[in-house]
Design a protein around this motif. Structure first.
Motif, PDB file in Angstrom:
ATOM      1  N   ALA A 113     -13.564  -8.699  14.479  1.00 57.91           N
ATOM      2  CA  ALA A 113     -13.642  -9.916  13.678  1.00 57.91           C
ATOM      3  C   ALA A 113     -14.137  -9.503  12.301  1.00 57.91           C
ATOM      4  O   ALA A 113     -15.083  -8.725  12.180  1.00 57.91           O
ATOM      5  CB  ALA A 113     -14.604 -10.913  14.307  1.00 57.91           C
ATOM      6  N   ALA A 114     -13.480 -10.024  11.272  1.00 57.86           N
ATOM      7  CA  ALA A 114     -13.829  -9.633   9.908  1.00 57.86           C
ATOM      8  C   ALA A 114     -13.803 -10.833   8.982  1.00 57.86           C
ATOM      9  O   ALA A 114     -13.086 -11.809   9.207  1.00 57.86           O
ATOM     10  CB  ALA A 114     -12.866  -8.566   9.415  1.00 57.86           C
ATOM     11  N   GLN A 115     -14.616 -10.715   7.948  1.00 52.60           N
ATOM     12  CA  GLN A 115     -14.560 -11.642   6.822  1.00 52.60           C
ATOM     13  C   GLN A 115     -14.192 -10.779   5.623  1.00 52.60           C
ATOM     14  O   GLN A 115     -15.048 -10.079   5.068  1.00 52.60           O
ATOM     15  CB  GLN A 115     -15.893 -12.352   6.603  1.00 52.60           C
ATOM     16  N   GLY A 116     -12.915 -10.768   5.273  1.00 48.10           N
ATOM     17  CA  GLY A 116     -12.447  -9.849   4.240  1.00 48.10           C
ATOM     18  C   GLY A 116     -12.621  -8.422   4.718  1.00 48.10           C
ATOM     19  O   GLY A 116     -12.240  -8.074   5.840  1.00 48.10           O
ATOM     20  N   GLU A 117     -13.241  -7.591   3.914  1.00 51.92           N
ATOM     21  CA  GLU A 117     -13.487  -6.192   4.272  1.00 51.92           C
ATOM     22  C   GLU A 117     -14.722  -6.020   5.160  1.00 51.92           C
ATOM     23  O   GLU A 117     -14.982  -4.935   5.663  1.00 51.92           O
ATOM     24  CB  GLU A 117     -13.646  -5.337   3.003  1.00 51.92           C
TER      25      GLU A 117
END
Length: 131
Positions: A113-117
């Motif tokens: 799971a990511a938020q942007g980088e």
């Protein structure tokens, strides 16, 4: 989705937690730590602001696997994650994954799971039992 093979992607999940989510989640989860609910307190301990509960982010990883079983959350038999970064409200979370194993209706995935980088969950492994 029984035609999955190792290396295939799982359906991507995108969710953007709203500004009030951490307060509602603190109450629902029983985790009232002020780093999740009080902007000034979070900043006073060196954070850029309120951060998401790790278990909320983990729940999104679990939710992403429901798509493999036509939305049936009972199909998720096992989930292991590594919390590797801080998540923030009002920033889109993208959950992606790849099939590692397929065996007689049992699918094992590697997920993040990511938020942007900012990869907030990495090295997650889930087992889903179909049918």
């Amino acid at each position: 989705m029984t035609d999955l093979r190792p290396g295939d992607p799982i359906p991507e999940l995108r969710v953007t937690p709203d500004a009030g989510l951490t307060k509602r989640y603190a109450e629902a989860s029983g985790d009232p730590n002020p780093i999740h609910t009080d902007e000034e307190f979070a900043k006073s301990v060196g954070l850029p602001g309120c951060i998401l509960h790790g278990l909320y982010t983990m729940a999104q990883v679990a939710r992403a696997h429901g798509g493999l079983a036509h939305g049936d959350p009972r199909a998720l038999k096992r989930l292991r994650v590594q919390f590797r970064g801080m998540g923030f409200p009002e920033r889109e979370i993208v959950v992606t994954g790849t099939v590692k194993e397929v065996d007689d209706g049992r699918i094992v995935t590697e997920t993040e799971a990511a938020q942007g980088e900012n990869r907030i969950i990495r090295n997650a492994e889930a087992e889903v039992q179909l049918g």
